[in-house]
Design a protein around this motif. Structure first.
Motif, short mmCIF file in Angstrom:
data_model
loop_
_atom_site.label_atom_id
_atom_site.label_comp_id
_atom_site.label_asym_id
_atom_site.label_seq_id
_atom_site.Cartn_x
_atom_site.Cartn_y
_atom_site.Cartn_z
N ALA A 59 -49.38 9.48 33.56
CA ALA A 59 -50.80 9.09 33.73
C ALA A 59 -51.74 10.29 33.66
O ALA A 59 -52.75 10.36 34.34
N GLY A 60 -51.38 11.26 32.80
CA GLY A 60 -52.32 12.33 32.49
C GLY A 60 -53.33 11.83 31.47
O GLY A 60 -53.39 10.63 31.19
N PRO A 61 -54.13 12.73 30.89
CA PRO A 61 -55.15 12.31 29.92
C PRO A 61 -54.57 11.50 28.76
O PRO A 61 -55.18 10.50 28.34
N ALA A 62 -53.41 11.89 28.24
CA ALA A 62 -52.83 11.17 27.09
C ALA A 62 -52.40 9.76 27.51
O ALA A 62 -52.73 8.77 26.84
N GLY A 63 -51.68 9.63 28.61
CA GLY A 63 -51.19 8.33 29.06
C GLY A 63 -52.34 7.41 29.46
O GLY A 63 -52.30 6.20 29.15
N ASP A 64 -53.34 7.94 30.12
CA ASP A 64 -54.47 7.10 30.54
C ASP A 64 -55.23 6.57 29.32
O ASP A 64 -55.60 5.39 29.27
N ALA A 65 -55.44 7.43 28.33
CA ALA A 65 -56.11 6.98 27.11
C ALA A 65 -55.28 5.90 26.42
O ALA A 65 -55.81 4.88 25.98
N ALA A 66 -53.97 6.11 26.37
CA ALA A 66 -53.09 5.13 25.72
C ALA A 66 -53.15 3.79 26.45
O ALA A 66 -53.22 2.73 25.81
N ALA A 67 -53.13 3.82 27.79
CA ALA A 67 -53.15 2.57 28.56
C ALA A 67 -54.47 1.82 28.35
O ALA A 67 -54.48 0.60 28.16
N ILE A 68 -55.57 2.56 28.36
CA ILE A 68 -56.89 1.90 28.18
C ILE A 68 -56.99 1.28 26.78
O ILE A 68 -57.38 0.13 26.62
N TYR A 69 -56.59 2.04 25.76
CA TYR A 69 -56.65 1.50 24.40
C TYR A 69 -55.76 0.28 24.25
O TYR A 69 -56.13 -0.69 23.57
N SER A 70 -54.59 0.29 24.88
CA SER A 70 -53.67 -0.85 24.75
C SER A 70 -54.24 -2.07 25.45
O SER A 70 -54.21 -3.18 24.91
N ALA A 71 -54.75 -1.87 26.67
CA ALA A 71 -55.30 -3.01 27.41
C ALA A 71 -56.49 -3.61 26.66
O ALA A 71 -56.68 -4.83 26.65
N ARG A 72 -57.28 -2.76 26.03
CA ARG A 72 -58.45 -3.26 25.29
C ARG A 72 -58.06 -4.05 24.05
O ARG A 72 -58.88 -4.77 23.49
N LYS A 73 -56.82 -3.93 23.62
CA LYS A 73 -56.32 -4.75 22.51
C LYS A 73 -55.73 -6.06 23.04
O LYS A 73 -55.16 -6.83 22.26
N GLY A 74 -55.78 -6.25 24.34
CA GLY A 74 -55.22 -7.48 24.90
C GLY A 74 -53.71 -7.45 25.01
O GLY A 74 -53.07 -8.49 25.19
N LEU A 75 -53.13 -6.26 24.92
CA LEU A 75 -51.68 -6.16 25.01
C LEU A 75 -51.24 -6.10 26.47
O LEU A 75 -51.96 -5.58 27.32
N ARG A 76 -50.06 -6.63 26.75
CA ARG A 76 -49.51 -6.57 28.11
C ARG A 76 -49.07 -5.12 28.35
O ARG A 76 -48.11 -4.65 27.73
N THR A 77 -49.79 -4.42 29.21
CA THR A 77 -49.64 -2.97 29.32
C THR A 77 -49.16 -2.55 30.70
O THR A 77 -49.71 -2.98 31.71
N GLY A 78 -48.14 -1.69 30.73
CA GLY A 78 -47.69 -1.09 31.98
C GLY A 78 -47.89 0.42 31.92
O GLY A 78 -47.86 1.01 30.84
N LEU A 79 -48.11 1.03 33.08
CA LEU A 79 -48.31 2.48 33.14
C LEU A 79 -47.50 3.04 34.30
O LEU A 79 -47.76 2.71 35.47
N VAL A 80 -46.50 3.85 33.97
CA VAL A 80 -45.72 4.52 35.01
C VAL A 80 -46.52 5.77 35.41
O VAL A 80 -46.65 6.71 34.64
N ALA A 81 -47.10 5.69 36.60
CA ALA A 81 -48.06 6.71 37.01
C ALA A 81 -47.52 7.45 38.22
O ALA A 81 -47.68 7.02 39.35
N GLU A 82 -46.88 8.58 37.94
CA GLU A 82 -46.40 9.40 39.04
C GLU A 82 -47.61 9.95 39.80
O GLU A 82 -47.67 9.89 41.01
N ARG A 83 -48.58 10.48 39.03
CA ARG A 83 -49.87 10.81 39.62
C ARG A 83 -50.93 10.81 38.53
O ARG A 83 -50.69 11.28 37.41
N PHE A 84 -52.10 10.30 38.85
CA PHE A 84 -53.18 10.25 37.87
C PHE A 84 -53.73 11.65 37.62
O PHE A 84 -53.87 12.44 38.56
N GLY A 85 -54.01 11.93 36.36
CA GLY A 85 -54.63 13.22 36.01
C GLY A 85 -53.64 14.20 35.44
O GLY A 85 -53.98 15.02 34.60
N GLY A 86 -52.38 14.16 35.88
CA GLY A 86 -51.40 15.12 35.38
C GLY A 86 -51.84 16.55 35.69
O GLY A 86 -52.29 16.85 36.80
#
Ligand code: FAD
Length: 309
Positions: free
Chosen positions: A9-36
Motif C-alpha cells: 500500500a505504498g504509492p504504487a499499490g494505492d494508485a493501482a487499487a484506486i484505478y482498479s476500483a474506478r473500473k468497477g473491478l472487485r479489488t483487494g489491497l494487502v496493506a501492511e502499512r499505508f504510504g510505504g
C-alpha cells in the motif's frame, strides 16, 4: 475471488487499487502499512503540483483516497507466497504470512524496496535529520553545505556527481581500495573540483548535536579513526527490492527486481508489478504512482480479454 489483488500500500499499490476500483473491478489491497517508504520521509518537495508536504501527511492522504472507494483492505498483512494459476485465465493464489490464502484473477505486486543501511551508530537516530538515502529527493535541502556520500559503486558516484552541483563540498567514502563505479562515472567524478574521494574508508559512526548531523567518523585501512565535519550523510550502498518471497515464482533481475515490460506485465500472465520492486528505472513517488496506474490499466486490459466463462 478478486478481479485484482494489489500487494503493498505504498504509492504504487494505492494508485493501482484506486484505478482498479474506478473500473468497477472487485479489488483487494494487502496493506501492511499505508504510504510505504513515504511514511519514513520527512519533507517532500518533488511531488508535482504539491509544493511541499511531509511523509505522514501524504501517506494519510493516500489512505483516505483509497478508502473513498470500494476496496477490500486486508490490513497488517504481508504476502508470503505466490502460487500462479495453472492455466491462463485461472485464479492466482497469494498465501499470507498468517497462513490465509487469497485468490484473484490478476495480481499487482507493489511491495516496494528498502535502502540498505550501514548499520552504524547514529544512522537511525539521525534519519531525515541529516542521514539521507535519496539524492534526487533530499539533495536540494543541502544547497551550499558540505555532505558525505557513503558508497563507491554506481549509485554512490552518481549521487556524488549530482550533489556536487548543489552542495558546497562532497566527500565520498569508499570502504574498499577502489571505486566500483563505471569508468566514465569515475572520470566525471574526479574532474569535479569540490569532491574529495577517500578509499579504504569505513564509516563507523554518524554524530550530531541531538537535532542534526554534524560529523562522521571513519576508520582507515590501518584502524586509525578520522572525523569529517558534515551536514548530511547520503548512504548509497544499495536498494533492496522486497521480492525475496517471489524467488522461483516469476522472473527477477540479477538485483532481485521483478522484470516487467512497458505494460508492467511480469513473466506470469495475469501477474503485474509496479514501482520500486520492479526493473522500472528511477525510484520516485511520482514514478511509482504512474506505474501503479499503468499496471492497473494493464490488468483491466487482460481481464476484458479473458474468454467468457
Ligand atoms: P514502497 O513505498 O516501498 O511501498 C511498498 C509497500 O509494500 C510497503 O508498505 C511495504 O511494507 C509493503 N510490503 C513489502 N513487502 C510486502 C509483502 N511481502 N506483502 C505485502 N506488502 C509488502 N521519492 C520521491 O519522489 N520524493 C522524495 O522526497 C522521496 N524521499 C524519500 C525519502 C526516504 C527516506 C525514502 C526511503 C524514500 C524516498 N523516496 C522519495 C522514494 C519513494 O518513497 C519511493 O520511490 C516510493 O515510495 C516507492 O513506492 P512503492 O509503492 O513502489 O513502494
Amino acid at each position: 475471488p478478486f478481479d485484482v489483488l494489489v500487494l503493498g500500500a505504498g504509492p504504487a499499490g494505492d494508485a493501482a487499487a484506486i484505478y482498479s476500483a474506478r473500473k468497477g473491478l472487485r479489488t483487494g489491497l494487502v496493506a501492511e502499512r499505508f504510504g510505504g517508504q513515504v511514511m519514513d520521509t520527512a519533507g517532500i518537495e518533488n511531488f508535482i503540483s504539491v509544493q511541499e508536504t511531509e511523509g505522514p501527511k501524504l501517506s494519510a492522504a493516500l489512505e483516505a483516497h483509497v478508502r473513498q472507494y470500494d476496496v477490500q483492505i486486508i490490513a497488517s498483512q504481508l504476502a508470503a507466497k505466490l502460487i500462479p494459476a495453472e492455466d491462463v485465465g485461472g485464479l492466482h493464489q497469494i498465501v499470507l504470512e498468517s497462513g490465509a490464502t487469497l485468490r484473484s484473477k490478476t495480481i499487482i505486486i507493489a511491495t516496494g524496496a528498502r535502502w540498505r543501511h550501514l548499520g552504524v551508530p547514529g544512522e537511525d537516530e539521525y534519519r531525515t535529520k541529516g542521514v539521507a538515502y535519496c539524492p534526487h529527493c533530499d539533495g536540494p535541502f543541502y544547497k551550499g553545505r558540505p555532505v558525505v556520500v557513503a558508497g563507491g559503486g554506481n549509485s554512490g558516484v552518481e549521487a556524488a556527481i549530482d550533489l556536487a552541483g548543489i552542495v558546497s563540498h562532497v566527500t565520498l567514502l569508499q570502504r574498499g581500495a577502489h571505486l566500483k563505479a563505471d569508468k566514465v562515472l569515475q572520470d566525471k567524478l574526479l574532474s569535479l573540483s569540490n569532491v574529495t574521494v577517500l578509499t579504504n574508508a569505513l564509516t563507523t559512526k554518524i554524530e550530531g548535536d541531538g537535532k542534526e548531523v554534524t560529523s562522521l567518523t571513519y576508520s582507515d585501512g590501518d584502524g586509525g579513526l578520522h572525523h569529517v565535519k558534515t551536514d548530511g550523510v547520503f548512504i548509497q550502498i544499495g536498494l533492496l527490492p522486497n521480492s525475496e518471497w517471489l524467488k522461483g515464482a516469476l522472473k527477477l533481475s540479477p538485483y532481485g527486481e521483478i522484470v516487467i515490460n512497458d505494460h508492467c506485465a511480469t513473466s506470469v500472465p495475469g501477474v503485474f508489478a509496479a514501482g520500486d520492486v520492479t526493473t522500472v528505472p528511477y525510484k520516485q513517488i511520482v514514478i511509482a504512482m504512474g506505474e501503479g496506474a499503468k499496471a492497473s490499466l494493464s490488468a483491466f486490459d487482460y481481464l476484458i480479454r479473458l474468454p467468457v466463462a
